[in-house]
Design a protein around this motif. Sequence first.
Motif, PDB file in Angstrom:
ATOM      1  N   GLU A  45      -3.535  -9.488  -0.809  1.00 36.86           N
ATOM      2  CA  GLU A  45      -3.219  -8.750   0.530  1.00 36.86           C
ATOM      3  C   GLU A  45      -3.761  -7.413   0.634  1.00 36.86           C
ATOM      4  OE1 GLU A  45       0.308  -7.454  -2.370  1.00 36.86           O
ATOM      5  OE2 GLU A  45      -0.846  -9.829  -2.138  1.00 36.86           O
ATOM      6  N   TYR A  46      -4.956  -6.620  -0.019  1.00 40.24           N
ATOM      7  CA  TYR A  46      -5.297  -5.951   0.023  1.00 40.24           C
ATOM      8  C   TYR A  46      -6.820  -6.675  -0.439  1.00 40.24           C
ATOM      9  CZ  TYR A  46      -1.532  -3.649  -1.556  1.00 40.24           C
ATOM     10  OH  TYR A  46      -0.116  -4.078  -1.302  1.00 40.24           O
ATOM     11  N   VAL A  66     -10.964  -0.573   0.196  1.00 37.57           N
ATOM     12  CA  VAL A  66      -9.971  -1.806   0.263  1.00 37.57           C
ATOM     13  C   VAL A  66      -9.328  -1.426   2.200  1.00 37.57           C
ATOM     14  CG1 VAL A  66      -7.728  -2.310  -0.768  1.00 37.57           C
ATOM     15  CG2 VAL A  66      -9.569  -0.990  -1.958  1.00 37.57           C
ATOM     16  N   VAL A  68      -6.703  -2.746   4.270  1.00 36.55           N
ATOM     17  CA  VAL A  68      -5.054  -2.696   3.968  1.00 36.55           C
ATOM     18  C   VAL A  68      -4.552  -2.807   5.245  1.00 36.55           C
ATOM     19  CG1 VAL A  68      -5.064  -1.934   2.030  1.00 36.55           C
ATOM     20  CG2 VAL A  68      -4.632  -0.146   4.321  1.00 36.55           C
ATOM     21  N   ASN A  72       1.544  -1.860   4.174  1.00 35.41           N
ATOM     22  CA  ASN A  72       1.720  -1.483   3.100  1.00 35.41           C
ATOM     23  C   ASN A  72       1.020  -0.531   2.036  1.00 35.41           C
ATOM     24  OD1 ASN A  72       2.852  -4.375   2.856  1.00 35.41           O
ATOM     25  ND2 ASN A  72       1.259  -5.407   3.366  1.00 35.41           N
ATOM     26  N   ALA A  76      -0.272  -0.295  -1.472  1.00 35.34           N
ATOM     27  CA  ALA A  76      -2.051  -0.680  -1.339  1.00 35.34           C
ATOM     28  C   ALA A  76      -2.790   0.697  -2.433  1.00 35.34           C
ATOM     29  CB  ALA A  76      -2.494  -0.555  -0.556  1.00 35.34           C
ATOM     30  N   SER A  80      -3.937   0.249  -6.360  1.00 36.09           N
ATOM     31  CA  SER A  80      -5.297   0.748  -6.245  1.00 36.09           C
ATOM     32  C   SER A  80      -6.261   1.560  -7.372  1.00 36.09           C
ATOM     33  CB  SER A  80      -5.820   1.261  -4.998  1.00 36.09           C
ATOM     34  OG  SER A  80      -5.873   0.290  -3.932  1.00 36.09           O
ATOM     35  N   LEU A 102      -9.405   4.352   2.185  1.00 41.62           N
ATOM     36  CA  LEU A 102      -8.385   2.540   2.828  1.00 41.62           C
ATOM     37  C   LEU A 102      -8.779   2.529   4.194  1.00 41.62           C
ATOM     38  CD1 LEU A 102      -5.360   4.199   1.661  1.00 41.62           C
ATOM     39  CD2 LEU A 102      -6.141   1.833   0.494  1.00 41.62           C
TER      40      LEU A 102
END
Length: 144
Positions: A45-46, A66, A68, A72, A76, A80, A102
């Motif tokens: 999902e990431y 990442v 995201v 979340n 995340a 991470s 992010l």
Amino acid sequence: MISGIAAKLILIFLFIDIMVGDSQYFSNKTIVSILEERFTKQRNEYELLGHNFYQHKSEMIFQVEVLVNLKNINDAILFSFESINTLTNISENDFTHAILILHFENDLAPIIAKADLSCSKKYLLKSKENEYQWRKHCLSIQTQ
């Protein structure tokens, strides 16, 4: 790049080594392969957008970017930083700090999270601190 089976075996050995306390050290190439495996197989999902290893003054930085979903974000951040801490613990490089950038699917400004790795390991690897203590003492978060 190492195969999925090889990466899974490395992850199993890493878990055993961390539990026993006798870790092997891996090259940047292997660390990157394991990082990619974690983001594609364990938590898809990431989306891992990239990574960078660099030195800034006396600090050795492990940086990850990442993509995201905003709902979340807390999970995340934890996933991470847990990934980074596990990998820096077995890296042949002596990383001192982690940076997580992010990015969001809806084009919001990125969030930058930074952590001192020696502080983070107390929570993320040794479970000596709880999440609140980790966030308070080890983590700083800012927007661009």
